[in-house]
Design an enzyme around this catalytic site. Structure first.
Site, PDB file in Angstrom:
ATOM      1  N   ARG A   1      63.427  51.744 -15.520  1.00 47.57           N
ATOM      2  CA  ARG A   1      62.930  52.244 -16.803  1.00 47.57           C
ATOM      3  C   ARG A   1      64.048  52.090 -17.819  1.00 47.57           C
ATOM      4  O   ARG A   1      65.232  52.296 -17.488  1.00 47.57           O
ATOM      5  CB  ARG A   1      62.551  53.731 -16.701  1.00 47.57           C
ATOM      6  CG  ARG A   1      61.264  54.000 -15.957  1.00 47.57           C
ATOM      7  CD  ARG A   1      60.037  53.590 -16.768  1.00 47.57           C
ATOM      8  NE  ARG A   1      58.789  53.871 -16.094  1.00 47.57           N
ATOM      9  CZ  ARG A   1      58.101  53.000 -15.345  1.00 47.57           C
ATOM     10  NH1 ARG A   1      58.548  51.775 -15.180  1.00 47.57           N
ATOM     11  NH2 ARG A   1      56.956  53.344 -14.776  1.00 47.57           N
TER      12      ARG A   1
ATOM     13  N   GLU B   1      59.662  50.977 -25.612  1.00 49.97           N
ATOM     14  CA  GLU B   1      58.710  49.863 -25.491  1.00 49.97           C
ATOM     15  C   GLU B   1      57.501  50.082 -26.391  1.00 49.97           C
ATOM     16  O   GLU B   1      57.075  51.224 -26.561  1.00 49.97           O
ATOM     17  CB  GLU B   1      58.270  49.730 -24.026  1.00 49.97           C
ATOM     18  CG  GLU B   1      59.425  49.324 -23.133  1.00 49.97           C
ATOM     19  CD  GLU B   1      59.050  49.256 -21.653  1.00 49.97           C
ATOM     20  OE1 GLU B   1      57.870  49.456 -21.302  1.00 49.97           O
ATOM     21  OE2 GLU B   1      59.949  49.008 -20.847  1.00 49.97           O
TER      22      GLU B   1
ATOM     23  N   HIS C   1      58.518  43.897 -19.764  1.00 47.27           N
ATOM     24  CA  HIS C   1      58.006  44.792 -18.707  1.00 47.27           C
ATOM     25  C   HIS C   1      56.903  44.094 -17.881  1.00 47.27           C
ATOM     26  O   HIS C   1      55.760  44.569 -17.840  1.00 47.27           O
ATOM     27  CB  HIS C   1      57.481  46.095 -19.332  1.00 47.27           C
ATOM     28  CG  HIS C   1      57.381  47.230 -18.353  1.00 47.27           C
ATOM     29  ND1 HIS C   1      57.577  48.535 -18.692  1.00 47.27           N
ATOM     30  CD2 HIS C   1      57.079  47.257 -17.024  1.00 47.27           C
ATOM     31  CE1 HIS C   1      57.411  49.317 -17.645  1.00 47.27           C
ATOM     32  NE2 HIS C   1      57.108  48.556 -16.607  1.00 47.27           N
TER      33      HIS C   1
HETATM   34  P1  NAP Z   1      61.063  55.422  -4.930  1.00 45.97           P
HETATM   35  O1  NAP Z   1      60.697  54.853  -3.604  1.00 45.97           O
HETATM   36  O2  NAP Z   1      60.685  56.822  -5.238  1.00 45.97           O
HETATM   37  O3  NAP Z   1      62.643  55.251  -5.112  1.00 45.97           O
HETATM   38  C1  NAP Z   1      63.359  55.863  -6.141  1.00 45.97           C
HETATM   39  C2  NAP Z   1      64.827  55.874  -5.770  1.00 45.97           C
HETATM   40  O4  NAP Z   1      65.539  56.438  -6.869  1.00 45.97           O
HETATM   41  C3  NAP Z   1      65.178  56.682  -4.541  1.00 45.97           C
HETATM   42  O5  NAP Z   1      66.035  55.917  -3.759  1.00 45.97           O
HETATM   43  C4  NAP Z   1      65.906  57.912  -5.095  1.00 45.97           C
HETATM   44  O6  NAP Z   1      66.847  58.350  -4.124  1.00 45.97           O
HETATM   45  C5  NAP Z   1      66.562  57.284  -6.328  1.00 45.97           C
HETATM   46  N1  NAP Z   1      66.948  58.279  -7.330  1.00 45.97           N
HETATM   47  C6  NAP Z   1      66.159  59.184  -7.952  1.00 45.97           C
HETATM   48  N2  NAP Z   1      66.893  59.928  -8.798  1.00 45.97           N
HETATM   49  C7  NAP Z   1      68.177  59.472  -8.711  1.00 45.97           C
HETATM   50  C8  NAP Z   1      69.394  59.834  -9.339  1.00 45.97           C
HETATM   51  N3  NAP Z   1      69.446  60.841 -10.236  1.00 45.97           N
HETATM   52  N4  NAP Z   1      70.503  59.152  -9.022  1.00 45.97           N
HETATM   53  C9  NAP Z   1      70.461  58.143  -8.130  1.00 45.97           C
HETATM   54  N5  NAP Z   1      69.327  57.742  -7.498  1.00 45.97           N
HETATM   55  C10 NAP Z   1      68.199  58.419  -7.791  1.00 45.97           C
HETATM   56  O7  NAP Z   1      60.461  54.550  -6.110  1.00 45.97           O
HETATM   57  P2  NAP Z   1      60.064  53.001  -6.132  1.00 45.97           P
HETATM   58  O8  NAP Z   1      58.664  52.838  -5.696  1.00 45.97           O
HETATM   59  O9  NAP Z   1      61.137  52.203  -5.463  1.00 45.97           O
HETATM   60  O10 NAP Z   1      60.092  52.743  -7.726  1.00 45.97           O
HETATM   61  C11 NAP Z   1      61.243  53.019  -8.469  1.00 45.97           C
HETATM   62  C12 NAP Z   1      60.968  52.979  -9.953  1.00 45.97           C
HETATM   63  O11 NAP Z   1      60.825  51.637 -10.387  1.00 45.97           O
HETATM   64  C13 NAP Z   1      59.661  53.631 -10.413  1.00 45.97           C
HETATM   65  O12 NAP Z   1      59.800  55.035 -10.524  1.00 45.97           O
HETATM   66  C14 NAP Z   1      59.392  52.942 -11.738  1.00 45.97           C
HETATM   67  O13 NAP Z   1      59.950  53.704 -12.796  1.00 45.97           O
HETATM   68  C15 NAP Z   1      60.118  51.605 -11.612  1.00 45.97           C
HETATM   69  N6  NAP Z   1      59.178  50.477 -11.606  1.00 45.97           N
HETATM   70  C16 NAP Z   1      59.276  49.530 -12.582  1.00 45.97           C
HETATM   71  C17 NAP Z   1      58.397  48.470 -12.572  1.00 45.97           C
HETATM   72  C18 NAP Z   1      58.463  47.390 -13.613  1.00 45.97           C
HETATM   73  O14 NAP Z   1      57.432  46.822 -13.933  1.00 45.97           O
HETATM   74  N7  NAP Z   1      59.633  47.069 -14.133  1.00 45.97           N
HETATM   75  C19 NAP Z   1      57.425  48.362 -11.595  1.00 45.97           C
HETATM   76  C20 NAP Z   1      57.371  49.331 -10.614  1.00 45.97           C
HETATM   77  C21 NAP Z   1      58.264  50.383 -10.637  1.00 45.97           C
HETATM   78  P3  NAP Z   1      67.393  59.880  -4.102  1.00 45.97           P
HETATM   79  O15 NAP Z   1      66.195  60.750  -4.304  1.00 45.97           O
HETATM   80  O16 NAP Z   1      68.037  60.006  -2.758  1.00 45.97           O
HETATM   81  O17 NAP Z   1      68.385  59.948  -5.196  1.00 45.97           O
HETATM   82  C1  8YV Z   2      53.559  48.461 -14.749  1.00 47.28           C
HETATM   83  C2  8YV Z   2      55.377  50.001 -13.752  1.00 47.28           C
HETATM   84  O1  8YV Z   2      54.047  47.671 -15.770  1.00 47.28           O
HETATM   85  O2  8YV Z   2      54.410  50.688 -11.730  1.00 47.28           O
HETATM   86  C3  8YV Z   2      55.178  50.978 -12.652  1.00 47.28           C
HETATM   87  O3  8YV Z   2      55.818  52.031 -12.691  1.00 47.28           O
HETATM   88  O4  8YV Z   2      56.175  50.212 -14.605  1.00 47.28           O
HETATM   89  C4  8YV Z   2      54.642  48.705 -13.776  1.00 47.28           C
HETATM   90  O5  8YV Z   2      54.127  48.354 -12.551  1.00 47.28           O
HETATM   91  C5  8YV Z   2      52.832  49.633 -15.267  1.00 47.28           C
HETATM   92  O6  8YV Z   2      52.329  50.409 -14.241  1.00 47.28           O
HETATM   93  C6  8YV Z   2      51.675  49.263 -16.165  1.00 47.28           C
HETATM   94  O7  8YV Z   2      51.264  50.391 -16.782  1.00 47.28           O
END
Ligand code: NAP
Ligand code: 8YV
Length: 327
Positions: free
Chosen positions: A244, A273, A291
């Site tokens: 994010r 964004e 994104h």
């Molecule tokens: P997840 O499995 O919940 O993993 C999140 C990780 O963040 C965990 O390893 C957690 O470990 C760590 N974390 C949380 N707070 C922290 C802190 N203060 N300091 C250090 N580490 C911390 O989530 P995921 O499914 O991998 O997804 C992660 C994130 O990616 C989503 O929440 C979303 O915002 C983003 N995302 C972006 C896109 C995109 O389109 N760019 C798409 C999908 C997801 P600990 O709890 O041990 O700290």
């Molecule tokens: C998408 C994301 O762009 O899953 C998330 O957290 O940021 C992305 O996969 C978003 O969900 C679309 O709204």
């Protein structure tokens, strides 16, 4: 009759849609639920005041979310289904306080987000976007065959991953395939993984050639990547963010890129964004994406189906969401 089919279409559950979703998903939602699009209401406040009590569900996205004011305006709300895994724009405390279930789309997007993280690593290190601009401007030919400067090697380099959750581990496995050394930082070490936990984010940044950010968003990670972390990453280090925009102190990043404090950055997400800091647009050492890390036909379809299934589970399968956010 299947558990997922309402017996009488006129008794379809009333669900408020916040923000737009892929057209095919909107069609499927309309087939199965009585959907009202909040964005179509000219006076939202008046609409919510007059009609808010009839909605038992909300369907939203990681972009649109559901804040405390919206949740408060929907006194009958039972379930929120989010198209996306990140729920930083949903007020989870407000949902929890009211016993409202929240569904999201974990795992189905791990591959595509991890693929894009690796794509950004390669693009920014090997300067492929810069080279593309160079070609399109005709500068290869007009320069007598002189090319752009040298990039940096990805295979065998050091990757530090900030957040080793579902997507972080998927990125780490890809980095293994590139013979990279991988370490990670998170608040808690992850059991049974081959990668070394680094309790200090500054130490991880100092060690890394590539620092890849994939933590959850929200107040707990706001500006986790600040000027000190960028300083520690150093002039030969690259930052990649697919988490994010809020996780990065953007003004500090702009300054670091302008002044050569770090070598470059690959960014899929931004704090405000759909806007990104204009100062980044003129910099060659940054790759900017709007994104799109999960944007493939396959992954968007899987996310959409899970968004639907979470609603179906709530309404037609005794409140059993397929993927509930732990509250
Ligand atoms: P997840 O499995 O919940 O993993 C999140 C990780 O963040 C965990 O390893 C957690 O470990 C760590 N974390 C949380 N707070 C922290 C802190 N203060 N300091 C250090 N580490 C911390 O989530 P995921 O499914 O991998 O997804 C992660 C994130 O990616 C989503 O929440 C979303 O915002 C983003 N995302 C972006 C896109 C995109 O389109 N760019 C798409 C999908 C997801 P600990 O709890 O041990 O700290
Ligand atoms: C998408 C994301 O762009 O899953 C998330 O957290 O940021 C992305 O996969 C978003 O969900 C679309 O709204």
């Amino acid at each position: 009759m299947s558990l997922n089919t309402p017996s009488n279409p006129s008794e379809k559950p009333s669900v408020l849609q916040v923000g737009r979703l892929p057209p095919w998903l909107e069609q499927r939602l309309n087939d199965e639920f009585d959907i009202t699009l909040l964005d179509r209401q000219i006076d939202r406040a008046a609409f919510l005041r007059d009609d808010g009590a009839r909605f038992t569900g909300v369907v939203t996205s990681a972009f649109a979310g559901a804040d405390a004011a919206l949740i408060a305006a929907l006194p009958s709300l039972q379930v929120i289904s989010n198209f996306g895994v990140g729920v930083d724009r949903i007020d989870l405390a407000a949902a929890k306080a009211r016993g409202i279930a929240v569904g999201h789309t974990p795992d189905v997007l791990n591959d595509c987000v991890a693929d894009m993280a690796m794509g950004l690593v390669i693009d920014v290190a090997r300067r492929s976007m810069e080279a593309d601009r160079f070609m399109r401007a005709g500068r290869w030919a007009t320069g007598g065959g002189k090319s752009i400067g040298l990039g940096r090697k990805v295979s065998g380099a050091r990757m530090g991953i900030v957040g080793l959750g579902r997507i972080g581990q998927t990125i780490a496995r890809r980095a293994d395939g590139f013979d990279m050394a991988v370490r990670y930082h998170s608040r808690n070490p992850v059991a049974d993984v081959p990668w070394t936990h680094e309790p200090s984010l500054l130490e991880l940044a100092r060690w890394s050639d590539f620092l890849v950010v994939i933590v959850a968003g929200g107040a707990g990670t706001r500006h986790l990547i600040n000027a000190d972390v960028l300083q520690a990453l150093g002039p030969r280090g690259f930052l990649v963010n697919v988490a994010r925009g809020s996780v990065i102190d953007e003004p500090a990043l702009v300054q670091a890129l302008q002044q050569g404090v770090i070598a470059g950055a690959g960014l899929d997400v931004f704090e405000n964004e759909p806007h990104a800091p204009e100062a980044l647009f003129g910099l060659d050492n940054v790759v900017l994406l709007p994104h799109i890390a999960s944007n493939t036909e396959e992954t968007r379809e899987a996310m959409g189906l899970l968004t639907l299934d979470n609603l179906r589970g709530h309404y037609f399968n005794q409140g059993q969401l397929v993927a509930a956010v732990p509250l």
